[in-house]
Write a protein that holds these residues in place. Structure first.
Motif, short mmCIF file in Angstrom:
data_model
loop_
_atom_site.label_atom_id
_atom_site.label_comp_id
_atom_site.label_asym_id
_atom_site.label_seq_id
_atom_site.Cartn_x
_atom_site.Cartn_y
_atom_site.Cartn_z
N VAL A 117 68.31 53.57 -6.62
CA VAL A 117 67.01 54.21 -6.84
C VAL A 117 65.94 53.52 -6.01
CG1 VAL A 117 65.21 54.63 -8.55
CG2 VAL A 117 67.61 55.04 -9.13
N ILE A 118 65.94 52.18 -6.00
CA ILE A 118 64.94 51.44 -5.24
C ILE A 118 65.10 51.72 -3.75
CG2 ILE A 118 64.16 49.13 -4.58
CD1 ILE A 118 64.89 48.21 -7.43
N ASP A 119 66.34 51.70 -3.26
CA ASP A 119 66.58 51.95 -1.83
C ASP A 119 66.16 53.37 -1.45
OD1 ASP A 119 67.57 49.41 -1.56
OD2 ASP A 119 69.68 50.02 -1.73
N ALA A 120 66.45 54.33 -2.33
CA ALA A 120 66.08 55.72 -2.04
C ALA A 120 64.57 55.90 -2.04
CB ALA A 120 66.73 56.65 -3.07
N ALA A 121 63.90 55.22 -2.97
CA ALA A 121 62.44 55.29 -3.02
C ALA A 121 61.84 54.72 -1.74
CB ALA A 121 61.92 54.54 -4.23
N ARG A 122 62.41 53.61 -1.28
CA ARG A 122 61.90 52.99 -0.05
C ARG A 122 62.12 53.92 1.16
NH1 ARG A 122 62.59 47.51 -1.68
NH2 ARG A 122 60.53 46.86 -2.38
N SER A 123 63.26 54.56 1.18
CA SER A 123 63.56 55.45 2.31
C SER A 123 62.62 56.64 2.35
CB SER A 123 65.01 55.92 2.24
OG SER A 123 65.21 56.79 1.13
N ARG A 124 62.11 57.02 1.17
CA ARG A 124 61.16 58.12 1.10
C ARG A 124 59.71 57.65 1.26
NH1 ARG A 124 65.41 59.60 -2.24
NH2 ARG A 124 65.93 61.82 -2.30
N GLY A 125 59.50 56.35 1.40
CA GLY A 125 58.15 55.82 1.57
C GLY A 125 57.37 55.69 0.28
N LEU A 126 58.08 55.68 -0.86
CA LEU A 126 57.40 55.57 -2.16
C LEU A 126 57.08 54.10 -2.46
CD1 LEU A 126 58.54 58.47 -2.42
CD2 LEU A 126 59.05 57.94 -4.83
N PRO A 127 55.87 53.81 -2.90
CA PRO A 127 55.58 52.45 -3.40
C PRO A 127 56.42 52.17 -4.64
CG PRO A 127 53.55 53.70 -3.01
CD PRO A 127 54.68 54.67 -2.94
N VAL A 128 56.99 50.96 -4.71
CA VAL A 128 57.81 50.57 -5.85
C VAL A 128 57.09 49.44 -6.58
CG1 VAL A 128 60.06 49.74 -6.62
CG2 VAL A 128 59.89 51.21 -4.58
N LEU A 129 56.68 49.71 -7.81
CA LEU A 129 55.87 48.76 -8.57
C LEU A 129 56.63 48.30 -9.80
CD1 LEU A 129 52.44 50.67 -8.51
CD2 LEU A 129 53.49 49.28 -6.71
N PHE A 130 56.52 47.02 -10.11
CA PHE A 130 57.14 46.44 -11.31
C PHE A 130 56.01 46.07 -12.28
CE2 PHE A 130 58.86 43.12 -13.99
CZ PHE A 130 60.17 43.50 -14.22
N ILE A 131 56.09 46.58 -13.51
CA ILE A 131 55.03 46.36 -14.50
C ILE A 131 55.66 45.82 -15.78
CG2 ILE A 131 53.15 47.38 -15.82
CD1 ILE A 131 53.00 49.59 -13.72
N ASP A 132 55.19 44.64 -16.20
CA ASP A 132 55.70 43.99 -17.42
C ASP A 132 54.61 44.02 -18.48
OD1 ASP A 132 56.79 42.43 -19.39
OD2 ASP A 132 57.26 40.72 -18.10
N LEU A 133 54.79 44.83 -19.52
CA LEU A 133 53.83 44.94 -20.60
C LEU A 133 54.21 44.09 -21.80
CD1 LEU A 133 53.07 48.79 -20.54
CD2 LEU A 133 51.88 46.94 -19.36
N SER A 134 55.15 43.18 -21.62
CA SER A 134 55.65 42.35 -22.72
C SER A 134 55.07 40.95 -22.62
CB SER A 134 57.18 42.27 -22.66
OG SER A 134 57.67 41.30 -23.55
N VAL A 135 55.07 40.24 -23.77
CA VAL A 135 54.69 38.83 -23.77
C VAL A 135 55.92 37.93 -23.78
CG1 VAL A 135 52.48 39.27 -24.90
CG2 VAL A 135 54.49 38.70 -26.30
N HIS A 136 57.11 38.53 -23.83
CA HIS A 136 58.34 37.74 -23.80
C HIS A 136 58.57 37.17 -22.40
CE1 HIS A 136 59.79 40.54 -27.27
NE2 HIS A 136 59.04 39.55 -27.71
N THR A 137 59.06 35.95 -22.33
CA THR A 137 59.33 35.32 -21.05
C THR A 137 60.41 36.10 -20.32
OG1 THR A 137 58.78 33.15 -21.96
CG2 THR A 137 60.07 33.19 -19.92
N PRO A 138 60.16 36.50 -19.08
CA PRO A 138 61.17 37.29 -18.35
C PRO A 138 62.42 36.48 -18.04
CG PRO A 138 59.32 36.73 -16.93
CD PRO A 138 58.92 36.34 -18.31
N ARG A 139 63.57 37.17 -18.15
CA ARG A 139 64.85 36.55 -17.83
C ARG A 139 65.04 36.49 -16.31
NH1 ARG A 139 66.44 40.79 -21.15
NH2 ARG A 139 67.58 41.60 -19.34
#
Length: 886
Positions: free
Chosen positions: A142-164
């Motif tokens: 999905v990420i590779d396909a989005a990049r090939s289409r020129g789509l911005p790929v954003l990561f959003i963390d709405l949690s207070v839990h420490t990311p793994r």
């Protein structure tokens, strides 16, 4: 919650103790559910025999019957007329929380992991989050396909839990990363395979998920705890949560607990009468019906990581009762942080409807002006380089009777200065503004008045919003025919047409669907006491005239205890923390509250001071000319000079009085006139709450000086015996005449000056008395507080304090004792840990200030390794600076 404020002494401890004894009996019973019907148990918990909670299923059915009509009549939530969805199609892969949070903020497309190609084809932006890491098979494609289409790929963390680790790795594959907590943002920056740029964003709130539309429709007070399902609460938070639930039960309003409140912990037996199975199905509507909602935070020691429920509840129009969190305390002073069961019960018992509604209003305004999901989404898209149209809202005020006061009030709005024009000019400027606000010189408008209207336009669909003429009127509803006052309305992109004057506009109003919010942010002007504006207050008050007026107030109101409150640009904390806590005191009617502004520049603070003086006959104010002195010293010195009552104490605006301590100290000093001051205990919050037992310390230390009357005869060199341990003046009630006779002043511009002032008070006192009771709570970590912002200037602010202290200690013959007992331990335990928090490029400047501070005390042979290391580090830093660069 009472319509009138009781002033009788408050005694919850005995009620809570009785409740605990009954709970112990309940736990030992072979038949707990039979015991739950025991009237003495329920009464000890604060549930009267008429309470709908009495008796298991009976309580459930009765409360549900009371709520069923209100639940059915709740209006549907809707998007705001001023903030429609962004014209953008956003694909979300593997993160349901993002779909929910930004619902109605754009066209949100859920990307099916099994059919992602067609969904991605429609999308213009791709969003991922922490749970996207679970979709192992397709996420890379999905990420590779989005990049090939020129789509911005954003990561959003709405949690207070420490990311793994796998979540950090996934985030690093994206173009931009966003998190709601600085701690998580730093983990993404530092732990990924490459250093990433990560932005911190507010918790987004969409009005189609939460808004106050239809709130305040319950006749009886309702308090709810509907859960923190995903939270993993530590022991301290669990204890604080039980304080809250026990305190609510003791106070007696209807309490509703969802059975899903804790996924990892059973409901305590004593709270079972308040648990209703059906509550979990109606969380969104119950948030709107609740007068007060309860929140528990799994993180306490963070300025940005706190439960999203605190924001959701405020958005829904609920006041919030909360366990401690640093960010909540710093940025949301209207949220009540529980200090004990007694504190919660006392707050509820004394809470007037006007104060409740104002609290709710302040929360709604703050959330929808700072957390609106459309704004959050727009902001992160701009940060990520996705082109977006501007969202600035242009506001124009219109009036035919403007004057200097009205112009000043509109020029000092928190949302930005607002120009006032005539009706004719407003019609001529059609299309050049988004919001038209009719105003009148008959009203005073607070600095948040326009912000209130902008918030109301952002969470509902009516193009006209109105303030109620009464603060406590039932609000937050649409109406098609409303006798609103035109000068209390705001209009979204009105087509004036023929309505080019006040009369025709008022006629148009009577035939327009409008939304009525609350009754705050405006007052009728009164000729007897003209409202002072920020402009008039900038010049400062006349000291002599103010002192005469304060003396007259103290005499007319028969006031006996002055409470000096130094204020500088922290009005919301003053209103919701310090002043609200004083109002809960049984001695409040005997207090003369002296609000001393240190030249505040914030219009909201100035307006709140004026409000409190206008609304309370026992409150007086003094304003220094615009521009602060740098600490609380100057306003405290001024307050003592102005005090005209027999007794005096101090309370900072961001602290709170607790346990009716001031009333107890006041009674003790009245009954023991020979003492110079009476002292109690202080509680403090950092990451958790602790109690500083000042009373027991002095009683133990000076046991041989304790008289039969309970008074302590202060021995010579008492400070040396105490090892110069600092204690706060906010735990003291002193004889005003005695304290003034000492001619002491707190060093202007210095921090830590209150501890030095107490040392001087103890040194000069002949007789004192202690009471083993909490008096006030000190919140140690407040964002932007003078004593919590660590940079070179922090140590510079200690210089006037330590210069004055060193000189005074030498004068009274205690300098050598201070150096041997206190100087090095204070450096090692307090100052050097602060120095380690200074940024690297500022270290030398800060260290030079610290060295200057220490040198005030003369020669000293340092012995502790960390102290020796400091001087060695400083010498090396000086040497590096002295070497010229090639």
């Amino acid at each position: 919650m009472n319509p009138g404020r009781p002033r009788a002494p408050f005694d919850r401890p005995s009620q809570i103790d009785a409740a605990r004894r009954h709970v112990d009996r309940l736990l030992d019973s072979q038949d707990a559910f039979t015991q739950l019907g025991d009237p003495t148990l329920l009464m000890s918990l604060g549930a009267a025999l008429s309470s709908p909670f009495r008796g298991g299923d009976q309580s459930s059915s009765r409360l549900q019957a009371n709520l069923v009509g209100a639940l059915a009549n709740m209006p549907p939530l809707e998007s705001g007329v001023s903030k429609p969805a962004l014209p953008l199609k956003i694909g979300v892969f593997g993160e349901e929380a993002l779909l929910v949070a930004f619902r109605g903020s754009a066209t949100m497309i859920e990307i099916d992991p099994m059919d992602w190609e067609s969904c991605l084809e429609e999308s213009e932006v791709l969003l991922l989050g922490p749970t996207s890491a679970r979709t192992h098979r397709s996420r890379g494609k999905v990420i590779d396909a989005a990049r090939s289409r020129g789509l911005p790929v954003l990561f959003i963390d709405l949690s207070v839990h420490t990311p793994r680790a796998d979540q950090v790795t996934l985030a690093a594959r994206c173009d931009s990363i966003f998190a709601i907590s600085e701690e998580n943002a730093e983990r993404y920056r530092s732990s990924g395979p490459r250093r990433m740029s990560v932005s911190v964003i507010p918790t987004p709130i969409s009005p189609v998920n939460r808004s106050p539309l239809g709130s305040q429709s319950m006749r009886e007070p309702l308090v709810t705890y509907l859960g923190d399902v995903d939270a993993r609460l530590p022991v301290d938070a669990l204890e604080s949560l039980e304080w809250i639930l026990d305190g609510v039960a003791a106070a007696g309003p209807s309490l509703l607990i969802s059975p899903a409140m804790r996924a990892d912990r059973p409901v305590p037996v004593r709270h079972l009468p308040y648990v209703q199975d059906w509550a979990a199905q109606h969380q969104g509507k119950l948030d709107r019906l609740s007068d007060i909602g309860i929140v528990a935070h799994e993180v306490s020691g963070s300025q940005t990581a706190f439960s999203a429920r605190a924001i959701e509840l405020q958005a829904a129009g609920s006041m919030v009762l909360s366990t401690y969190n640093q960010g909540i305390n710093s940025y949301y002073p209207q949220i009540h942080v529980a200090n004990s069961s007694e504190d919660v019960a006392s707050m509820l018992d004394c809470l007037e409807i006007n104060d409740l509604r104002r609290n709710q209003s302040d929360g709604i305004r703050q959330v929808f002006n700072s957390h609106h999901a459309v704004d959050v989404l727009h902001g992160l898209l701009v940060d990520a380089g996705v082109p977006q149209a501007g969202t600035e809202i242009r506001v124009l005020a219109v009036s035919e009777n403007s004057d200097e006061s009205l112009s000043t009030e509109l020029a000092t709005q928190t949302s930005g200065a607002v120009e006032i024009v005539s009706w004719r000019e407003a019609a001529a400027r059609h299309g050049q503004y988004d919001v038209l606000v009719p105003v009148s010189a008959k009203h005073h408008y607070s600095p948040t008045y326009i912000a209130d209207h902008l918030a109301a336009l952002s969470y509902q669909s009516a193009p006209v919003v109105s303030k109620s003429s009464r603060a406590t009127a039932m609000s937050y509803n649409h109406t098609d025919a409303h006798a609103a006052e035109l000068a209390l309305t705001a209009w979204w992109k009105p087509d004036l047409g023929a309505a080019s004057d006040h009369g025709s506009m008022h006629e148009l109003l009577s035939n327009t669907r409008i939304f009525v919010s609350d009754g705050f942010g405006h007052r009728e002007r009164t000729a007897s006491r003209p409202r002072r504006t920020a402009l008039t207050l900038a010049a400062g008050d006349d000291f002599a005239a103010t002192k005469i007026e304060i003396a007259r107030t103290a005499e007319e109101q028969n006031l006996e205890l002055s409470v000096v409150v130094p204020v500088y640009n922290n009005g919301p904390h003053l209103r919701h923390k310090a002043f609200a806590s004083l109002q809960r005191s049984s001695a409040f009617n005997h207090m003369h509250v002296l609000l001393v502004s240190d030249g505040s520049t914030d219009p909201v603070t100035l307006d709140i001071i004026e409000d409190l003086v206008e609304d309370n006959p026992n409150v007086s104010s003094f304003h220094h000319a615009r521009g602060g002195s740098g600490s609380a010293s100057r306003p405290r010195n001024t307050g003592l000079e102005l005090a005209q009552t027999q007794y005096v104490t101090y309370l900072d605006p961001d602290n709170e009085a607790i346990d009716d301590g001031y009333a107890e100290l006041y009674r003790e000093i009245q009954n023991h006139s020979g003492v110079d001051f009476v002292l109690g205990n202080m509680s403090q919050w950092a990451k958790r709450r602790s109690m500083l037992p000042y009373a027991k310390i002095l009683q133990t230390l000076f046991a041989e000086n304790l008289g039969s009357d309970g008074n302590i005869r202060v021995p010579d060199r008492a400070l040396e015996a105490l090892h110069f341990r600092p204690m706060g003046i906010q735990t003291v009630v002193a004889q005003t005449a005695w304290l003034k006779s000492l001619n002491l002043t707190q060093p202007v511009g210095a921090v830590g000056q209150d501890s030095y002032f107490f040392q001087q008070m103890l040194h000069y006192a002949s007789s004192i008395r202690t009471v083993d009771i909490g008096v006030h709570t000190y919140y140690m970590v407040v964002s932007n507080s003078t004593v919590n912002t660590i940079n070179p200037n922090y140590f510079k602010k200690y210089l006037p304090l330590d210069k004055a202290r060193a000189q005074w200690l030498a004068e009274v013959g205690l300098l050598d004792a201070y150096k041997s007992q206190r100087l090095e331990p204070f450096l090692v335990s307090w100052l050097l840990p602060k120095l380690r928090r200074v940024l690297e490029h500022e270290w030398l400047e800060a260290a030079e200030n610290l060295a200057e501070l220490l040198n005030y005390y003369g020669d000293y042979r340092w012995t502790q390794p960390t102290a020796i290391d400091f001087w060695d580090d400083l010498r090396r830093a000086r040497s590096r600076r002295a070497v010229p660069r090639k």
